[in-house]
Motif scaffolding. Structure first.
Motif, PDB file in Angstrom:
ATOM      1  N   VAL A 260       9.727  -8.221  13.891  1.00  0.00           N
ATOM      2  CA  VAL A 260       8.270  -8.083  14.129  1.00  0.00           C
ATOM      3  C   VAL A 260       8.218  -7.913  15.544  1.00  0.00           C
ATOM      4  O   VAL A 260       8.626  -8.496  16.282  1.00  0.00           O
ATOM      5  CB  VAL A 260       7.466  -9.454  13.502  1.00  0.00           C
ATOM      6  CG1 VAL A 260       6.186  -9.182  13.921  1.00  0.00           C
ATOM      7  CG2 VAL A 260       7.448  -9.179  12.132  1.00  0.00           C
ATOM      8  N   LEU A 261       7.349  -6.952  16.051  1.00  0.00           N
ATOM      9  CA  LEU A 261       6.886  -6.729  17.313  1.00  0.00           C
ATOM     10  C   LEU A 261       5.559  -6.208  17.503  1.00  0.00           C
ATOM     11  O   LEU A 261       5.246  -5.160  17.111  1.00  0.00           O
ATOM     12  CB  LEU A 261       8.054  -5.709  18.054  1.00  0.00           C
ATOM     13  CG  LEU A 261       7.687  -5.186  19.522  1.00  0.00           C
ATOM     14  CD1 LEU A 261       7.992  -6.538  20.424  1.00  0.00           C
ATOM     15  CD2 LEU A 261       8.605  -4.140  19.914  1.00  0.00           C
ATOM     16  N   GLU A 262       4.924  -7.082  17.985  1.00  0.00           N
ATOM     17  CA  GLU A 262       3.299  -6.801  18.273  1.00  0.00           C
ATOM     18  C   GLU A 262       3.106  -5.842  19.125  1.00  0.00           C
ATOM     19  O   GLU A 262       4.039  -5.337  20.124  1.00  0.00           O
ATOM     20  CB  GLU A 262       2.518  -8.049  18.622  1.00  0.00           C
ATOM     21  CG  GLU A 262       2.484  -9.285  17.461  1.00  0.00           C
ATOM     22  CD  GLU A 262       3.582 -10.225  18.019  1.00  0.00           C
ATOM     23  OE1 GLU A 262       4.298 -10.133  18.739  1.00  0.00           O
ATOM     24  OE2 GLU A 262       3.424 -11.359  17.321  1.00  0.00           O
ATOM     25  N   PRO A 263       1.885  -4.962  19.037  1.00  0.00           N
ATOM     26  CA  PRO A 263       1.810  -3.817  19.990  1.00  0.00           C
ATOM     27  C   PRO A 263       1.740  -4.427  21.442  1.00  0.00           C
ATOM     28  O   PRO A 263       1.128  -5.480  21.688  1.00  0.00           O
ATOM     29  CB  PRO A 263       0.382  -3.088  19.612  1.00  0.00           C
ATOM     30  CG  PRO A 263       0.061  -3.595  17.999  1.00  0.00           C
ATOM     31  CD  PRO A 263       0.992  -5.205  18.013  1.00  0.00           C
ATOM     32  N   PRO A 264       2.526  -3.648  22.199  1.00  0.00           N
ATOM     33  CA  PRO A 264       2.587  -4.284  23.522  1.00  0.00           C
ATOM     34  C   PRO A 264       1.306  -3.663  24.542  1.00  0.00           C
ATOM     35  O   PRO A 264       0.973  -2.414  24.295  1.00  0.00           O
ATOM     36  CB  PRO A 264       3.794  -3.750  24.088  1.00  0.00           C
ATOM     37  CG  PRO A 264       4.117  -2.329  23.463  1.00  0.00           C
ATOM     38  CD  PRO A 264       3.415  -2.756  21.980  1.00  0.00           C
ATOM     39  N   ILE A 265       1.074  -4.430  25.440  1.00  0.00           N
ATOM     40  CA  ILE A 265       0.003  -3.970  26.458  1.00  0.00           C
ATOM     41  C   ILE A 265       0.573  -4.346  27.956  1.00  0.00           C
ATOM     42  O   ILE A 265       1.178  -5.174  28.333  1.00  0.00           O
ATOM     43  CB  ILE A 265      -1.226  -4.917  26.102  1.00  0.00           C
ATOM     44  CG1 ILE A 265      -1.674  -4.996  24.838  1.00  0.00           C
ATOM     45  CG2 ILE A 265      -2.312  -4.715  27.200  1.00  0.00           C
ATOM     46  CD1 ILE A 265      -2.260  -3.384  24.522  1.00  0.00           C
ATOM     47  N   ASP A 266       0.266  -3.134  28.401  1.00  0.00           N
ATOM     48  CA  ASP A 266       0.621  -3.099  30.073  1.00  0.00           C
ATOM     49  C   ASP A 266      -0.494  -3.924  30.887  1.00  0.00           C
ATOM     50  O   ASP A 266      -1.359  -3.461  31.418  1.00  0.00           O
ATOM     51  CB  ASP A 266       0.702  -1.625  30.520  1.00  0.00           C
ATOM     52  CG  ASP A 266       1.197  -1.442  31.970  1.00  0.00           C
ATOM     53  OD1 ASP A 266       1.253  -2.506  32.821  1.00  0.00           O
ATOM     54  OD2 ASP A 266       1.787  -0.199  32.329  1.00  0.00           O
ATOM     55  N   VAL A 267      -0.071  -4.964  30.964  1.00  0.00           N
ATOM     56  CA  VAL A 267      -1.123  -6.259  31.403  1.00  0.00           C
ATOM     57  C   VAL A 267      -1.286  -6.133  32.981  1.00  0.00           C
ATOM     58  O   VAL A 267      -2.093  -6.488  33.645  1.00  0.00           O
ATOM     59  CB  VAL A 267      -0.946  -7.609  31.350  1.00  0.00           C
ATOM     60  CG1 VAL A 267      -1.045  -7.889  29.647  1.00  0.00           C
ATOM     61  CG2 VAL A 267       0.658  -7.953  31.738  1.00  0.00           C
ATOM     62  N   GLU A 268      -0.519  -5.062  33.591  1.00  0.00           N
ATOM     63  CA  GLU A 268      -0.537  -4.657  34.982  1.00  0.00           C
ATOM     64  C   GLU A 268      -1.503  -3.755  35.150  1.00  0.00           C
ATOM     65  O   GLU A 268      -2.459  -3.627  35.876  1.00  0.00           O
ATOM     66  CB  GLU A 268       0.791  -4.730  35.493  1.00  0.00           C
ATOM     67  CG  GLU A 268       1.811  -5.753  35.874  1.00  0.00           C
ATOM     68  CD  GLU A 268       3.210  -5.232  36.219  1.00  0.00           C
ATOM     69  OE1 GLU A 268       3.129  -4.089  36.717  1.00  0.00           O
ATOM     70  OE2 GLU A 268       4.069  -6.296  36.486  1.00  0.00           O
ATOM     71  N   ARG A 269      -1.524  -2.793  34.418  1.00  0.00           N
ATOM     72  CA  ARG A 269      -2.299  -1.510  34.182  1.00  0.00           C
ATOM     73  C   ARG A 269      -3.610  -1.690  33.624  1.00  0.00           C
ATOM     74  O   ARG A 269      -4.755  -1.391  34.452  1.00  0.00           O
ATOM     75  CB  ARG A 269      -1.729  -0.337  33.806  1.00  0.00           C
ATOM     76  CG  ARG A 269      -2.295   1.039  33.837  1.00  0.00           C
ATOM     77  CD  ARG A 269      -1.666   2.087  33.058  1.00  0.00           C
ATOM     78  NE  ARG A 269      -2.252   3.506  33.531  1.00  0.00           N
ATOM     79  CZ  ARG A 269      -3.227   3.893  32.480  1.00  0.00           C
ATOM     80  NH1 ARG A 269      -3.489   3.263  31.367  1.00  0.00           N
ATOM     81  NH2 ARG A 269      -3.679   5.147  32.778  1.00  0.00           N
ATOM     82  N   ASP A 270      -3.682  -2.535  32.743  1.00  0.00           N
ATOM     83  CA  ASP A 270      -4.831  -3.249  32.308  1.00  0.00           C
ATOM     84  C   ASP A 270      -5.384  -4.515  32.851  1.00  0.00           C
ATOM     85  O   ASP A 270      -4.754  -5.368  32.206  1.00  0.00           O
ATOM     86  CB  ASP A 270      -4.876  -3.256  30.741  1.00  0.00           C
ATOM     87  CG  ASP A 270      -4.741  -1.641  30.090  1.00  0.00           C
ATOM     88  OD1 ASP A 270      -5.102  -0.694  30.770  1.00  0.00           O
ATOM     89  OD2 ASP A 270      -4.403  -1.489  28.746  1.00  0.00           O
TER      90      ASP A 270
END
Length: 424
Positions: A146-156
């Motif tokens: 299981v791998l939840e959708p990743p988010i680029d928290v530096e860009r966003d």
């Protein structure tokens, strides 16, 4: 490693952006990553990330014989160590093109909201939610992660300004702005979009509120008709459809509240906005300290009871309109939560561990499962290309779109259920 990443298409969408972001993260760790897919709007995003892109043949059949042959040729020429396909059609293209004959290890990520039987049982799987991972393990003989959708928290991030977006769309300072960034599609999305418009219609009689839909798709004309009716009733632009935006960060940042599902919900949280997660059949639930564990299990989506009317969503939005302190608190909580659990770099680490496991212990394919997978895919394609089935699907779509234009929502139960079955 030499890795081929094959998203299911390159239209604007969360699954595709996830695939590209993870591919870029893996490339940054020193691996050679190629993106393969049917050219689309995200080709520019691939170039921005500095990744090599190989265009796929645009053939509508699933699996596609021309892409199977193309993948086989690419696997030989590039001496691939691994193919990572997203969703079942790319998985089968890759399985028949390089997995069976060439024995190139294959990994499949499924981010749709069901376990698809077309994925061969020997192909290792990544699922997007804990619930779907548990379901997949009951029927799959290969490993399941299981791998939840990743988010680029530096860009966003919360430092992005939404002032320009509000100005461009004539949103006044005192207006409460609700934003939805979504494909305007019939499948998965339409129920949530219609209920969002209807909830704002009711709210607009007692609050200065505006809903902006960012996105495009086959339901746009119908949704525009419904929005026009709302705007005429109130004598002002309460609902606006502004088209697709390849970089919607300023739209999220401009919002006082975001209604969303999937990766769109996560991106809004990363930018520090409070959200209400929507799904189908009237599902909606604010993301907060009480609901976060629910969304970790089932993903940022859900199914409810299909109750008519927008009252559930309306009742969740209205308390937040007059409570900016609570909105700020929710935005800060969401940002911290996503940074801790969904950050892209954490996901890259996990995905590289999965790649290592796949290379070490990829189970052998079986002729029987290859025949079964081909049979399931062929049956679906035959049904999809049957003129009677096509006509039936078009009729169902027209019922859906007619109800979305200005009619009662949801449409008749039997039509809604039949549409859901036809797109499963």
């Amino acid at each position: 490693m030499r890795i081929l990443v094959y998203p299911h298409d390159l239209a604007l969408g969360g699954s595709q952006i996830n695939a590209i972001d993870l591919a870029a993260g893996v490339a940054d760790r020193g691996h050679e990553v190629i993106i393969y897919g049917i050219p689309g709007p995200l080709a520019d995003y691939i170039e921005e990330k500095g990744l090599r892109f190989l265009p796929a043949h645009d053939l509508k059949y699933r699996p596609a014989p021309s892409r199977i042959a193309q993948i086989a040729a690419i696997a030989r020429r590039e001496r691939l160590d691994l193919i990572h396909a997203y969703e079942w059609p790319p998985c089968l293209d890759s399985y028949f093109g390089a997995g069976l004959a060439l024995r190139v290890p294959l990994l499949c990520t499924v981010l749709s909201m069901q376990v698809m039987p077309q994925v061969p049982a020997s192909v290792p799987l990544i699922m997007g939610t804990a619930d779907l991972g548990a379901e997949a393990r009951k029927r799959h003989r290969a490993d399941v992660w299981v791998l939840e959708p990743p988010i680029d928290v530096e860009r966003d991030n919360p430092q992005i300004s939404g002032r320009e977006f509000r100005s461009a769309h004539s949103v006044e300072d005192e207006e409460f702005l609700i934003v939805s960034v979504s494909r305007l599609a019939l499948d998965l999305k339409l129920d949530a979009l219609v209920r969002g418009i209807d909830a704002v219609d009711l709210l607009a009689s007692r609050h200065r509120v505006k809903l902006i839909l960012v996105g495009d798709g086959p339901a746009r004309d119908a949704l525009q008709c419904r929005a026009d009716d709302v705007n005429r009733r109130h004598g002002r632009k309460v609902v606006a459809l502004v088209g697709a935006d390849p970089d919607p960060r300023r739209a999220y940042a401009a919002a006082d509240l975001v209604v969303a599902m999937g990766s769109s919900a996560l991106r809004a949280l990363a930018i520090g906005r409070p959200i209400i997660v929507q799904g189908e059949d009237a599902f909606s639930e604010p993301f907060d300290e009480n609901s976060c564990e629910l969304f970790l299990r089932q993903g940022f989506y859900g199914l409810a009871d299909g109750a008519p009317g927008p009252n559930r969503l309306l009742g969740q939005i209205e308390p937040l309109i007059d409570d900016p302190a609570r909105r700020l608190e929710l935005g800060q909580f969401g940002r911290a939560f996503v940074s801790r659990r969904f950050a892209l770099q954490r996901a890259v680490d996990l995905q590289l561990d999965v790649y290592k496991s796949v290379l070490e212990a990829s189970p052998a394919a079986r002729i029987s499962e290859a025949v079964r997978a081909a049979g399931l895919a062929a049956s679906m394609e035959i049904a999809n290309h049957n003129p009677l089935q096509k006509r039936r699907n078009r009729n169902l779509q027209q019922i859906m779109l007619s109800a979305a234009r200005s009619g009662e929502w949801p449409p008749p139960f039997d039509a809604w259920s039949a549409h859901r079955r036809s797109t499963a």
